[in-house]
Design an enzyme around this catalytic site. Structure first.
Site, PDB file in Angstrom:
ATOM      1  N   ILE A 155      44.180 -21.476  -0.950  1.00 33.12           N
ATOM      2  CA  ILE A 155      44.818 -20.167  -0.893  1.00 33.12           C
ATOM      3  C   ILE A 155      45.982 -20.200  -1.870  1.00 33.12           C
ATOM      4  CG2 ILE A 155      44.108 -19.550   1.430  1.00 33.12           C
ATOM      5  CD1 ILE A 155      46.693 -20.551   2.508  1.00 33.12           C
ATOM      6  N   ASP A 156      46.362 -19.040  -2.379  1.00 29.24           N
ATOM      7  CA  ASP A 156      47.366 -18.975  -3.432  1.00 29.24           C
ATOM      8  C   ASP A 156      48.711 -19.545  -2.975  1.00 29.24           C
ATOM      9  OD1 ASP A 156      45.529 -17.718  -5.069  1.00 29.24           O
ATOM     10  OD2 ASP A 156      46.181 -15.711  -4.484  1.00 29.24           O
ATOM     11  N   LYS A 157      49.487 -19.969  -3.934  1.00 32.41           N
ATOM     12  CA  LYS A 157      50.814 -20.536  -3.674  1.00 32.41           C
ATOM     13  C   LYS A 157      51.647 -19.631  -2.774  1.00 32.41           C
ATOM     14  CE  LYS A 157      55.140 -21.462  -6.228  1.00 32.41           C
ATOM     15  NZ  LYS A 157      55.804 -20.155  -5.958  1.00 32.41           N
ATOM     16  N   THR A 159      50.688 -17.280  -0.751  1.00 33.24           N
ATOM     17  CA  THR A 159      49.999 -16.825   0.453  1.00 33.24           C
ATOM     18  C   THR A 159      50.146 -17.919   1.503  1.00 33.24           C
ATOM     19  OG1 THR A 159      48.364 -15.524  -0.783  1.00 33.24           O
ATOM     20  CG2 THR A 159      47.764 -16.179   1.446  1.00 33.24           C
ATOM     21  N   ARG A 256      43.952  -9.654  -3.418  1.00 34.44           N
ATOM     22  CA  ARG A 256      44.997  -9.046  -4.240  1.00 34.44           C
ATOM     23  C   ARG A 256      44.398  -8.098  -5.281  1.00 34.44           C
ATOM     24  NH1 ARG A 256      48.116 -14.284  -6.219  1.00 34.44           N
ATOM     25  NH2 ARG A 256      49.554 -12.747  -7.114  1.00 34.44           N
TER      26      ARG A 256
END
Length: 321
Positions: A155-157, A159, A256
């Site tokens: 998962i993104d930094k 998030t 996103r």
């Protein structure tokens, strides 16, 4: 892609190495070697950068000969991939606290805080989730290479939320296969700009790299990959909406990009939205539910993580506007 496998679906053990072979069919003639192997092993959760490194190391051959990553394949050629034994890790374990939701001999589920990078990359070789996992447990899957041990998905930094990691190669292949088959449950909570008109819906729009900015992704029919996101509106607050989103596919930045595409970007999103003036550092997105079949015995496991304090605070602020 249509290929003929010479070996069984499972990894073959050959002198300490795992091997897989394909015969290139006419529909794949002209395809780059690195792209062909990456797509052929997609269900195994192996990154393209790892495939490219193996090609450069000679672990991928075409008709028994080494080739470059950009080699254009011809129909009838045999592509062989040998996964070498894991090499010694050069990423330092770090005693970073982990919020462990579940752990056994095969898998570990953690609740990642917003701001933590999942795996080392240029500019982030310390302080990552991988650094923390290596300190906590040394028995991680080596399939994704020395920079991403145990990492099946990410998962993104900016998030927060639930993420699973594999502690051995068998578990890695099982979890990656479930992701490929869309049988993993992944639900997110997001706060977006604007009042979403429909109480529920599905966004089915292919995602690919933005040709004007290689760091960004966009909805595109040109070289875009299938991307499906389901959503339910949980609440509407002033000019904002709180959504539960369920991923059917797992493209980079999928939620996103999809929310920007329908005109409701995530609050605080620095890349696809409006990051200024919001009491949160990063996009208001939390991976709240994660469910999968246990790689050893098939039991369905599902875990939930409540909203982090920064998102709770964000909602409190919005309700006072």
């Amino acid at each position: 892609m249509s290929t003929t496998k010479l070996e069984d679906e499972e990894w073959e053990e050959a002198e300490g190495e795992r091997m897989r072979c394909w015969v290139v069919e006419s529909g794949d003639a002209g395809e780059r070697l690195d792209k062909f192997v990456t797509e052929s092993t997609q269900e195994d959760g192996i990154s393209r950068s790892q495939i490219q490194q193996w090609i450069k190391n000679g672990d991928v051959t075409v008709d028994g000969r080494a080739a470059k990553p950009n080699y254009k394949l011809s129909a009838g050629e045999t592509v062989t991939l040998r996964i070498p034994d894991p090499v010694e890790l050069n990423i330092e374990p770090e005693p970073i606290p982990l919020d462990i939701v579940y752990e056994d001999a095969d898998v570990i589920v953690v609740n990642k805080p917003r701001g933590m990078v999942v795996h080392p990359a240029p500019g982030h070789y310390t302080g990552t989730l991988v650094n923390a996992l290596l300190h906590h447990c040394r028995d991680l899957s080596g399939i994704n290479g020395v920079l991403r041990p145990g990492i099946v998905h990410r998962i993104d930094k900016d998030t927060s939320g639930l993420l699973m990691a594999a502690k051995n190669d068998k578990a890695h292949l099982s979890l990656a296969g479930q992701l490929k088959a869309h049988t993993v449950t992944r639900k997110y909570i997001a706060v977006v700009h604007g009042n979403v008109a429909h109480d529920r819906g599905t966004i089915d729009a292919p995602i690919g790299r933005d040709p004007s900015d290689r760091q960004r992704f966009t909805v595109t029919g040109k070289n875009g990959k299938e991307a499906v996101t389901h959503f339910i509106v949980l609440d509407r607050i002033q000019d904002y909406s709180v959504l539960e989103l369920k991923l059917e596919t797992g493209r980079t930045h999928q939620i996103r990009v999809h929310m920007k595409y329908i005109g409701h970007p995530l609050v605080g999103d620095p890349m696809y939205g409006r990051s200024k003036g919001n009491p949160i550092d990063g996009q208001a997105l939390h991976a709240g539910v994660l469910g999968f079949a246990h790689p050893a015995d098939g039991r369905y496991l599902e875990f939930a993580a409540e909203l982090p304090e920064d998102m709770k605070h964000l909602l409190d602020v919005l309700r006072t506007l």
